[in-house]
Design a protein around this motif. Sequence first.
Motif, short mmCIF file in Angstrom:
data_model
loop_
_atom_site.label_atom_id
_atom_site.label_comp_id
_atom_site.label_asym_id
_atom_site.label_seq_id
_atom_site.Cartn_x
_atom_site.Cartn_y
_atom_site.Cartn_z
N PRO A 79 -7.46 -1.95 2.37
CA PRO A 79 -6.45 -3.02 2.43
C PRO A 79 -6.26 -3.54 3.85
N GLU A 80 -5.95 -4.83 3.96
CA GLU A 80 -5.79 -5.46 5.27
C GLU A 80 -4.63 -4.83 6.05
N GLU A 81 -3.61 -4.33 5.33
CA GLU A 81 -2.46 -3.74 6.02
C GLU A 81 -2.83 -2.51 6.82
N VAL A 141 0.84 -1.19 0.00
CA VAL A 141 0.00 0.00 0.00
C VAL A 141 0.88 1.24 0.00
N ARG A 142 0.56 2.20 -0.85
CA ARG A 142 1.32 3.46 -0.89
C ARG A 142 0.85 4.35 0.25
N LEU A 143 1.77 4.73 1.13
CA LEU A 143 1.46 5.56 2.29
C LEU A 143 1.81 7.01 1.98
N ALA A 178 -5.24 4.88 6.88
CA ALA A 178 -6.41 4.18 6.35
C ALA A 178 -7.46 5.16 5.84
N ILE A 179 -7.73 6.21 6.64
CA ILE A 179 -8.72 7.20 6.22
C ILE A 179 -8.24 7.94 4.98
N ALA A 180 -6.96 8.32 4.97
CA ALA A 180 -6.41 9.02 3.80
C ALA A 180 -6.46 8.13 2.57
N TRP A 181 -6.14 6.85 2.70
CA TRP A 181 -6.19 5.94 1.55
C TRP A 181 -7.59 5.84 0.99
#
Length: 285
Positions: free
Chosen positions: A53-55, A3-5, A38-41
């Motif tokens: 995503p689970e990550e 996942v791109r953070l 998570a919210i930003a994604w």
Amino acid sequence: MPVRLVISDAMWDRVEPLMPTDPVRGRRWADHRRTLEAIAWRYRACSPWRDLPEELGPFQTAHKRLIRWAVDGTWERILAALLAVADTEEGVGWTVSVDSTVCRAHQHSAGARKGALGRSEPEDHALGRSRGGLSTKVHLASDSRARPLANHVTAGQAGDAPAFDAVMAKIRVPRCGLGRPRTRPAIVLADRAYSSRAIRAHLRRRGIRSVIPQPADQVGHRLRRGRTGGRPPGFDAETYKERNTVERCIARLKQWRGLAMRTDKLAITYEAALHLAAILIWSRR
């Protein structure tokens, strides 16, 4: 695929001290950094919450945290604290530009029950219906470096001028030391939609210099009245060129697809996502 953070270590060092502490009773908070990611994604990808995503942890954790902190004002307090630090360290650009943008609303944003979240949520959920369908309008004030200072959401068909006072009232930058929060810009730039006697009088009463052009119909009406039409309001064409900062700020916010197209049923949730985007912009300086 990883996942791109978006939250770097430097950004987190600025945000982490402002996050809420663990509750006195009950379980400890889930990792704040992962929850913010998570919210930003979700809003960057504009995907359903269940597709998180689970990550990034359970989607229920991110969704509940977004709403809970929107209701108790946590997002606004974090943003205000970052503004206070920025004003002390490098200075907020107090040549403020005001404008609005219409965001199309997905069909999933409709159907919220009336009275949801009590007084925190407007009755119309900031959703309007016009020829183009459902939409929401974001009224925004940005500083001279294209960074958001305040925002206010209304139904998409709402006018710009009636929301001007609400946007200006939300400009509030606390002091890190003693003193009242700063609420008064040096200059306010706005387009012809904000050219009204009420807005000009409001800014004049507060000692704020306004740079707002007059539309052609107002100019013609004043000229037809002759001497009784009064003098034309002052306008600095050179300073007005800086109004592009609010357009650039809107473009930065709309890079998140979940902000460019609203899918939230509640206005307070959508506005919380706007606050999170502003928090990340100010922490990236």
